[in-house]
Design an enzyme around this catalytic site. Sequence first.
Site, mmCIF file in Angstrom:
data_model
loop_
_atom_site.group_PDB
_atom_site.id
_atom_site.type_symbol
_atom_site.label_atom_id
_atom_site.label_comp_id
_atom_site.label_asym_id
_atom_site.label_seq_id
_atom_site.Cartn_x
_atom_site.Cartn_y
_atom_site.Cartn_z
ATOM 1 N N PRO A 143 0.784 -0.785 0.030
ATOM 2 C CA PRO A 143 -0.125 0.249 0.161
ATOM 3 C C PRO A 143 0.537 0.979 -0.014
ATOM 4 C CG PRO A 143 0.295 -0.850 2.068
ATOM 5 C CD PRO A 143 0.580 -1.566 1.320
ATOM 6 N N MET A 144 0.928 2.116 -1.085
ATOM 7 C CA MET A 144 1.294 3.530 -1.197
ATOM 8 C C MET A 144 0.541 3.951 -1.087
ATOM 9 S SD MET A 144 4.423 2.253 -3.642
ATOM 10 C CE MET A 144 3.930 0.728 -4.071
ATOM 11 N N CYS B 2 2.934 3.478 9.357
ATOM 12 C CA CYS B 2 3.452 4.600 8.209
ATOM 13 C C CYS B 2 3.471 6.281 9.265
ATOM 14 C CB CYS B 2 1.735 6.028 7.583
ATOM 15 S SG CYS B 2 2.027 7.113 7.407
#
Length: 279
Positions: free
Chosen positions: A62-63, A147
């Site tokens: 996931p980015m 994150c």
Amino acid sequence: MAMRSAAKHALVTPPLAPGISGALFRGRFSPRNPGARPCRAASSSPAPAAGKHLPPLFSVAPMMDWTDNHYRTLARLISRHAWLYTEMVVAETIVHQKDNLDRFLAFPEDQHPIVLQIGGSNLENLAKATKLANAYSYDEINLNCGCPSGKVAGHGCFGARLMLDPEFVGDAMSAIAANCDVPVSVKCRIGVDDHDSYEELCEFVDKVVSKSPTRHFIIHARKALLNGLSPAENRKVPPLKYEYYFALLRDFPQVKFTLNGGITTIDEVSFCLTIECSI
């Protein structure tokens, strides 16, 4: 869940050269050669496959600002088998945009298998967001605990900062699992700031597993530094510690782990598989 005392085991240190962060490499697989000795995980209890899809060897991580619908469409053209992840979607966004959910959650059928990554630190909103997202038939729901962005881990108090509160993450994963029909997972670092010992990582995993049905962790094998480094620097500056990942495979045989960070070539993947089969 009972676990062997991590303090009594030495870490396994594979001689891999650090590289740039790449796709996710999902561990705990049997060798493709049927005559080879099976990995330990093959005889343990691997997490169930999501829907009709077999667990893949690779996933597209996931980015933010990258793994949107357009990017995932391209990725699916390149590979029919790799798992795809959404960008992180904040739970409050889903809750407050419940009349406009297609904008944030809809995807073409051919993107399966696909994982929705949720971010947040409010139990009620995480539960509500998951229940709303469940209607879109994702193959797995993932909670972002990795994150390091100031907006996320700083002002937002979620992302990597959640690793400092494993009790809450356990409760959050329990709430997420109770509101969906698919497996749930956690994406995390190996630690945060000075809380980066292997024992602390084991405590995090053990607490989450004991409080929820979570049996899959995606491990970015770097710690997160919440002050002084940008998100981009946090993907390169803290050193990779693959030994943490391989030790988790050994110390939590009932849990599935995916390795993220620095795996950039097929030779490195093959070497990782060789190490896993010898643990």
